[in-house]
Design an enzyme around this catalytic site. Structure first.
Site, PDB file in Angstrom:
ATOM      1  N   HIS A 158      39.766  21.341  -1.067  1.00  0.00           N
ATOM      2  CA  HIS A 158      38.524  21.175  -1.816  1.00  0.00           C
ATOM      3  C   HIS A 158      37.976  19.766  -1.625  1.00  0.00           C
ATOM      4  O   HIS A 158      38.700  18.813  -1.358  1.00  0.00           O
ATOM      5  CB  HIS A 158      38.742  21.433  -3.313  1.00  0.00           C
ATOM      6  CG  HIS A 158      39.625  20.429  -3.981  1.00  0.00           C
ATOM      7  ND1 HIS A 158      40.997  20.370  -3.779  1.00  0.00           N
ATOM      8  CD2 HIS A 158      39.349  19.413  -4.859  1.00  0.00           C
ATOM      9  CE1 HIS A 158      41.518  19.390  -4.494  1.00  0.00           C
ATOM     10  NE2 HIS A 158      40.542  18.787  -5.155  1.00  0.00           N
ATOM     11  N   PHE A 159      36.665  19.673  -1.760  1.00  0.00           N
ATOM     12  CA  PHE A 159      35.946  18.409  -1.841  1.00  0.00           C
ATOM     13  C   PHE A 159      35.324  18.334  -3.232  1.00  0.00           C
ATOM     14  O   PHE A 159      35.074  19.360  -3.856  1.00  0.00           O
ATOM     15  CB  PHE A 159      34.828  18.331  -0.794  1.00  0.00           C
ATOM     16  CG  PHE A 159      35.306  18.341   0.627  1.00  0.00           C
ATOM     17  CD1 PHE A 159      35.425  17.173   1.356  1.00  0.00           C
ATOM     18  CD2 PHE A 159      35.626  19.557   1.256  1.00  0.00           C
ATOM     19  CE1 PHE A 159      35.865  17.191   2.678  1.00  0.00           C
ATOM     20  CE2 PHE A 159      36.069  19.580   2.571  1.00  0.00           C
ATOM     21  CZ  PHE A 159      36.187  18.401   3.285  1.00  0.00           C
TER      22      PHE A 159
END
Length: 353
Positions: A158-159
Site C-alpha cells: 500500500h501507499f
C-alpha cells in the site's frame, strides 16, 4: 466522518508551522499511537511473506473503500459514479480511507488488493502511484511509502496519500545535481542529493515519461528491499519529483543507540516525519517543538555519509545510472526549488494554526 469510521477526529488536532529555515510542520495527536493498529511483524527484515492470518486490507469494511483506480481504455481520464468491480483480468486497485488519519483526505492506495501482495515495491505498483499523483494534479497532494523496517505497520502492499497546504520542508531543501554520463541519461531522469537536510536522500525528477521515472526509482527501491535496507519514498509535484530515503532508525533503536529523550517522544519517523510533517504524541513535545528538535530527531534516521555513498553507488548500478566525474559547475551547483503559487483549495485542507 459522519458514519464514525475514523478512530479520532483529525480536524481537532492542533497543527503549527515551526519557525525556522525549513518550516517543519508539527501536529499534536495525543491518541494516535494508542488507537492505531500495532505492528505485527519483525522490524529487522524489509521483505517478509504475506500472512493472511494477520491484519491486511482484505479485512477492511466495505464502507471504508472509496473507489477503484484503474487505467482507462483511452487517452482521457474519467470518473464513473457507479460501476461493477471487475476482477476477470486482474485484481482491482482500490482506494480506501485511512481510519487513523494524519491530515485532510488521508487515503490508502492498495494495488491489486486481492492478490495478497506483501509490502514490496515493483515497477507496476510504483507506476500506479505516480499515475495517482498525476491524476490528482494538485501540489498539495503527496503520496508516501514506508518499507518494513521503516515503520510500515501492515505487510500488505500500500501507499498512503493526503493533502497538506504547506510545502513539506524536504521540498524546500537545497539539492545538488549529480551529473550523469551519457549512457545514464537515456531515461531523461535527473538525480540530485539533498543538501543541508537532516536525512540524507536522493531526488529523482522529470524523465521522458512516467514509465521511465517509475523504472528508475522502482529499480532503486528493489535493490534496497532485496538487500534489507529500510527506506521511505515521498512522491511530490504531481508525480514529477520523488524523494528516496534509505534509513536506519529502527536498527539504531534495536542496538540501543537512540537516546532515551528521543525514545520518550514515541515518534516513529516514517515518510511523513522524514519529509517534515511531524506527528507528536505529547503536548510537551508539541509546545517545545523547534527546528532544532526536529533536526535532532531526523538526524538519527539518516545513514552516515560513508554508508549513504555506498548505498547510492549500488542504487545507481541497479537503476542503470552512471555518475559522471567530469567537473561541471552548472551541474554541480546547489539550488533550491523555486516556489510556485498553487491554486486555491477548500478550507478543509488548510494547515490549522
Amino acid at each position: 466522518m459522519t458514519q464514525g469510521l475514523f478512530r479520532y477526529d483529525v480536524t481537532a488536532c492542533e497543527t503549527k508551522l515551526i519557525t525556522g529555515n525549513l518550516g517543519f510542520v508539527a501536529q499534536l495527536n495525543e491518541g494516535r499511537h494508542l488507537k492505531k493498529r500495532p505492528t505485527e511483524f519483525r522490524v529487522d527484515r524489509v521483505l517478509q511473506p504475506f500472512d493472511a492470518a494477520k491484519f491486511n486490507f482484505t479485512k477492511v469494511g466495505q464502507e471504508e473503500v472509496l473507489f477503484q483506480f484503474e487505467k482507462s481504455f483511452g487517452d482521457d481520464s474519467y470518473f464513473m459514479k457507479s460501476a461493477p468491480i471487475t476482477v476477470a483480468d486482474c485484481a482491482p486497485n482500490v482506494v480506501a480511507i485511512n481510519v487513523s488519519p494524519i491530515e485532510f483526505g488521508h487515503i490508502l492506495l492498495i494495488p491489486r488488493v486481492l492478490d495478497h501482495l506483501p509490502q514490496r515495491i515493483d515497477q507496476e505498483s510504483f507506476l500506479l502511484a505516480l499515475h495517482m499523483a498525476a491524476e490528482a494534479a494538485s501540489p498539495y497532494f503527496r503520496l508516501g511509502y514506508n518499507s518494513l523496517g521503516a515503520f510500515a505497520t501492515i505487510n500488505h502492499l500500500h501507499f498512503q496519500a493526503y493533502y497538506l497546504t504547506a510545502p513539506f520542508p524536504v521540498e524546500k531543501a537545497a539539492m545538488q545535481r549529480i551529473p550523469l554520463a551519457e549512457g545514464g541519461k537515456k531515461s531523461g531522469v535527473k538525480v540530485s542529493k539533498l543538501m543541508n537536510y537532516p536525512v540524507r536522500g536522493l531526488v529523482f525528477e522529470e524523465g521522458n515519461t512516467l514509465n521511465d521515472l517509475a523504472d528508475v526509482v522502482s529499480s532503486a527501491c528493489i535493490w534496497l528491499q532485496d538487500n534489507n535496507v529500510p527506506y521511505n519514498v515521498l512522491i511530490s509535484d504531481s508525480g514529477r519529483r520523488i524523494f528516496l530515503f534509505p534509513q536506519c532508525y529502527a536498527e539504531k533503536q534495536a542496538l540501543g543507540e537512540v537516546s532515551q529523550e528521543l525514545l520518550d517522544t514515541q515518534v516513529n519517523p516514517a515518510v511523513w516525519e522524514i519529509s517534515g510533517h511531524i506527528v507528536l504524541k505529547r503536548r510537551e513535545d508539541y509546545e517545545e517543538a523547534s527546528e532544532a528538535s526536529a533536526w535532532r530527531l531526523l538526524a538519527e534516521v539518516s545513514l552516515s555519509e560513508a554508508r549513504f555513498e555506498e548505498v547510492k553507488a549500488y542504487i545507481f548500478d541497479a537503476a542503470g545510472l552512471v555518475q559522471s566525474h567530469v567537473e561541471d559547475e552548472a551541474e554541480d551547483a546547489l539550488y533550491a526549488p523555486v516556489p510556485v503559487a498553487p491554486p486555491a483549495v477548500a478550507d478543509g485542507c488548510l494547515v490549522r494554526q
